[in-house]
Structure formats: C-alpha cells, structure tokens
Scaffold this active site. Structure first.
Site, PDB file in Angstrom:
ATOM      1  N   LYS A  86       0.868  -1.195   0.000  1.00  0.00           N
ATOM      2  CA  LYS A  86       0.000   0.000   0.000  1.00  0.00           C
ATOM      3  C   LYS A  86       0.894   1.230   0.000  1.00  0.00           C
ATOM      4  CE  LYS A  86      -3.585   0.187   2.644  1.00  0.00           C
ATOM      5  NZ  LYS A  86      -4.204   0.301   3.976  1.00  0.00           N
TER       6      LYS A  86
HETATM    7  C1  E4P Z   1      -7.363   0.793   4.682  1.00  0.00           C
HETATM    8  O1  E4P Z   1      -6.827   0.452   3.674  1.00  0.00           O
HETATM    9  C2  E4P Z   1      -7.246   2.150   5.247  1.00  0.00           C
HETATM   10  O2  E4P Z   1      -5.931   2.374   5.649  1.00  0.00           O
HETATM   11  C3  E4P Z   1      -8.194   2.269   6.408  1.00  0.00           C
HETATM   12  O3  E4P Z   1      -9.472   1.824   5.996  1.00  0.00           O
HETATM   13  C4  E4P Z   1      -8.285   3.672   6.976  1.00  0.00           C
HETATM   14  O4  E4P Z   1      -9.289   3.651   7.955  1.00  0.00           O
HETATM   15  P1  E4P Z   1      -9.520   4.823   9.023  1.00  0.00           P
HETATM   16  O5  E4P Z   1      -9.994   6.025   8.294  1.00  0.00           O
HETATM   17  O6  E4P Z   1     -10.567   4.280   9.951  1.00  0.00           O
HETATM   18  O7  E4P Z   1      -8.214   5.062   9.714  1.00  0.00           O
END
Ligand code: E4P
Length: 221
Positions: A86
């Site tokens: 990612k």
């Molecule tokens: C997933 O890929 C993201 O990093 C995650 O859903 C972010 O979530 P949050 O906004 O609850 O931190």
C-alpha cells in the site's frame, strides 16, 4: 466482489475468516500499532491464518520514492504470492507506484481523499485504489465521490479495482455495494454489525422453543 478485513487483530481475522468468505486483509501503520506486536510478528501471524489465495495488503512507512520502493520490495518478499504494497498517493508515492509496477509488484494506492487522486494512481498502474470513504465525508460526500470514481474507471475501460476503505458504519458499505463497488475493506465492528441482527436471534430462539414444547428436545431427532 472482494470482501476484505481492515484489521491486524489476529483473533478477529481468524473468527471472521471462519464466518465469511474473505478475500484478504488490509492494514496500515496505525492498524499495525494497535496490535501492540512487532511488525514482523503480526505480519507473520496474519500470513499464517490466510490461505495462499487470500490477499494481504501492507503499507509502507517511508515517504521518499526510493525508500518507498525499498520497503515495497521487502513487503512483497514476505510471501510467495498475493502480497500487495500500500502506497499513499503523495508526490513521492505516485512516483514510487510507477516504479513498483515496473518491478512487477502488486500495488494498492492508499490515503485517497478524491476521485481525481485515485484516477491518477490508476493511470500509473495501481492494481487497487483505496478511497477513504468516511474521512472523505469531512470534505464532501465520500460515497458519492467513490461512485464517481467507479464511473470514471468504467468510462475509460480501466480495470483497476476500487477497494473502498475507512468505513465507520454499515450504511456507507451498503450504499457502495448497491453502487456495484468491486471491493470493500471493513473494520471488525462494521463486519459484525453487517452480520448480526436481533431479529435473527429471536427467530432462532422461537424455532427452538416451539420444537422443545412439541418434542421435548432441542435437536432435530
Ligand atoms: C485501509 O486500507 C485504510 O488504511 C483504512 O481503511 C483507513 O481507515 P480509518 O480512516 O478508519 O483510519
């Protein structure tokens, strides 16, 4: 349709992986720290739960292109297949996405707050795009923006998958499922809210009570 779990909670991953048909697991640095375990340990524990066909998405921490690429190579070396890196869609991140794709690595473009950012990452070859639905709500309408993104990709015949992320409630997930989203990554609490309903528990209790009254047992025979 891919249903992904947005957590590094190993017990919850095991439980939900038994309950549901799960495509994989996403994490980010904040999610990893919540496990209170060292990075390599928690990643190994998640890999041990997943079958080799399930995907694992691990985020880089580096912020410069070359360092992102180095971390991406390390992340993708942790597993033979279905490991995705990612990468946030910063300037350095966008450059790194192109380099990682040239190296043949699986890439999810993350920390996406607009459909335009996502679209540009798709043009650079990202395999997945993770718009932060709930966080986008602070700047507009997350669900609507993701619907626009789906259209932008369809109109341009691009096969990059949208994996909507950052959900805080089942309504957000539901609205995007209705819109035909290709993938969602959901936190543990939202997953259980999607599964559980008091009406279902009450119905099952009534079936059991009726049977017991009639036959004196709680099994079929
Ligand atoms: C997933 O890929 C993201 O990093 C995650 O859903 C972010 O979530 P949050 O906004 O609850 O931190």
């Amino acid at each position: 349709m891919e249903l992904i779990l947005d957590t590094a909670d190993v017990a919850a991953i095991k439980e939900l992986n038994d309950l549901l048909t799960v495509t994989g697991v996403t994490t980010n640095p904040s999610i990893i720290t919540k496990s209170k375990k060292p990075f390599d340990q928690v990643v190994k524990e998640i890999i041990d739960i997943l079958s080799e066909d399930q995907k694992l998405f691990i985020q880089v921490l580096a912020t410069t292109c070359d360092e992102i690429v180095e971390e991406a190579k390390y992340i993708c070396s942790l597993r033979k297949k279905n490991m995705y890196v990612k990468i946030p869609v910063t300037h350095e991140g966008l450059k790194a996405i192109k380099k990682c794709k040239k190296l043949g690595l699986g890439v999810l473009a993350t920390a996406i707050y607009t459909a335009d950012q996502a679209f540009l990452a798709a043009l650079s070859g990202a395999d997945y795009l993770a718009p932060y639905v709930n966080r986008m709500d602070n700047f507009g309408d997350g669900v609507e923006n993701v619907k626009e993104l789906i259209q932008m990709l369809e109109k341009n015949h691009m096969d990059t998958k949208v994996v909507a992320a950052s959900f805080k409630n089942t309504k957000q997930v539901h609205q995007l499922l209705v819109a035909g989203i290709q993938a969602v990554t959901i936190p543990v609490d939202v997953a259980f809210h999607m599964i559980d309903h008091p009406g279902t528990d009450s119905a099952v209790k009534t079936f059991t009570d009726d049977w017991k009254k009639a036959y004196g047992i709680t099994a079929l025979r």
